[in-house]
Design an enzyme around this catalytic site. Sequence first.
Site, mmCIF file in Angstrom:
data_model
loop_
_atom_site.group_PDB
_atom_site.id
_atom_site.type_symbol
_atom_site.label_atom_id
_atom_site.label_comp_id
_atom_site.label_asym_id
_atom_site.label_seq_id
_atom_site.Cartn_x
_atom_site.Cartn_y
_atom_site.Cartn_z
ATOM 1 N N PHE A 59 0.805 -1.227 0.000
ATOM 2 C CA PHE A 59 0.000 0.000 0.000
ATOM 3 C C PHE A 59 0.837 1.277 0.000
ATOM 4 O O PHE A 59 0.288 2.380 -0.099
ATOM 5 C CB PHE A 59 -0.950 0.012 1.208
ATOM 6 C CG PHE A 59 -0.243 -0.022 2.540
ATOM 7 C CD1 PHE A 59 0.223 1.141 3.132
ATOM 8 C CD2 PHE A 59 -0.052 -1.231 3.207
ATOM 9 C CE1 PHE A 59 0.877 1.102 4.364
ATOM 10 C CE2 PHE A 59 0.593 -1.278 4.435
ATOM 11 C CZ PHE A 59 1.062 -0.106 5.010
ATOM 12 N N ARG A 87 -6.770 7.895 19.511
ATOM 13 C CA ARG A 87 -7.019 6.702 18.693
ATOM 14 C C ARG A 87 -8.478 6.240 18.840
ATOM 15 O O ARG A 87 -9.099 5.826 17.865
ATOM 16 C CB ARG A 87 -6.043 5.585 19.051
ATOM 17 C CG ARG A 87 -4.603 5.970 18.681
ATOM 18 C CD ARG A 87 -3.621 4.851 18.790
ATOM 19 N NE ARG A 87 -3.856 3.805 17.799
ATOM 20 C CZ ARG A 87 -3.592 3.908 16.491
ATOM 21 N NH1 ARG A 87 -3.110 5.033 16.001
ATOM 22 N NH2 ARG A 87 -3.824 2.893 15.682
ATOM 23 N N THR A 93 -8.956 1.843 11.695
ATOM 24 C CA THR A 93 -8.272 2.278 10.474
ATOM 25 C C THR A 93 -9.159 2.080 9.251
ATOM 26 O O THR A 93 -9.248 2.956 8.391
ATOM 27 C CB THR A 93 -6.949 1.500 10.299
ATOM 28 O OG1 THR A 93 -6.139 1.731 11.456
ATOM 29 C CG2 THR A 93 -6.198 1.945 9.068
ATOM 30 N N ASN A 114 -9.011 7.761 4.813
ATOM 31 C CA ASN A 114 -9.744 7.528 6.060
ATOM 32 C C ASN A 114 -9.728 8.728 7.003
ATOM 33 O O ASN A 114 -9.898 8.590 8.203
ATOM 34 C CB ASN A 114 -9.260 6.250 6.749
ATOM 35 C CG ASN A 114 -7.820 6.308 7.203
ATOM 36 O OD1 ASN A 114 -7.132 7.311 7.016
ATOM 37 N ND2 ASN A 114 -7.351 5.237 7.804
ATOM 38 N N HIS A 117 -5.023 10.659 10.714
ATOM 39 C CA HIS A 117 -3.920 9.818 11.198
ATOM 40 C C HIS A 117 -3.657 10.223 12.635
ATOM 41 O O HIS A 117 -3.776 11.401 12.988
ATOM 42 C CB HIS A 117 -2.646 10.064 10.378
ATOM 43 C CG HIS A 117 -1.398 9.561 11.060
ATOM 44 N ND1 HIS A 117 -0.958 8.272 10.929
ATOM 45 C CD2 HIS A 117 -0.535 10.181 11.912
ATOM 46 C CE1 HIS A 117 0.144 8.118 11.665
ATOM 47 N NE2 HIS A 117 0.419 9.262 12.264
#
EC number: 2.7.4.6
Length: 142
Positions: A59, A87, A93, A114, A117
């Site tokens: 990726f 988080r 994720t 997404n 980060h």
Amino acid sequence: MALERTFSIIKPNAVANNNIGAIYARFESAGFKIIAAKMLHLTKEQAEGFYAEHKGRPFFDGLVEFMTSGPIMVQVLEGENAVQRHRDIMGATNPDNALAGTLRADFADSFTANAVHGSDAVESAQREIAYFFAADEIFPRS
């Protein structure tokens, strides 16, 4: 609980979709203080350096291409147990697995796009903060 700092990125898709303010509001309502922030458009070299630990993974090239596709917001968040709490707010994720009400459930467009980060540990937070911010660009607030 320990007062910690964590590093956060609002990714190109969320910036392009005008979600910066909504995401910052979530950070602040969760009790974080934004003690450093700036908008950047990463170069290929910057993105490859930041994600160097993923070099060689399938990726990697797509991630670098996406992260250089438009401006991002980088910020330092400060708060109790900041790394884990950030988080939790981000969500899984993969946005398909993110709980309702998390940033990725609400703002992600895909697995790569997404929305956000966040550092995965205190040590990586320190490294990631130093990658983007000089000490005199961080402003702790009481």
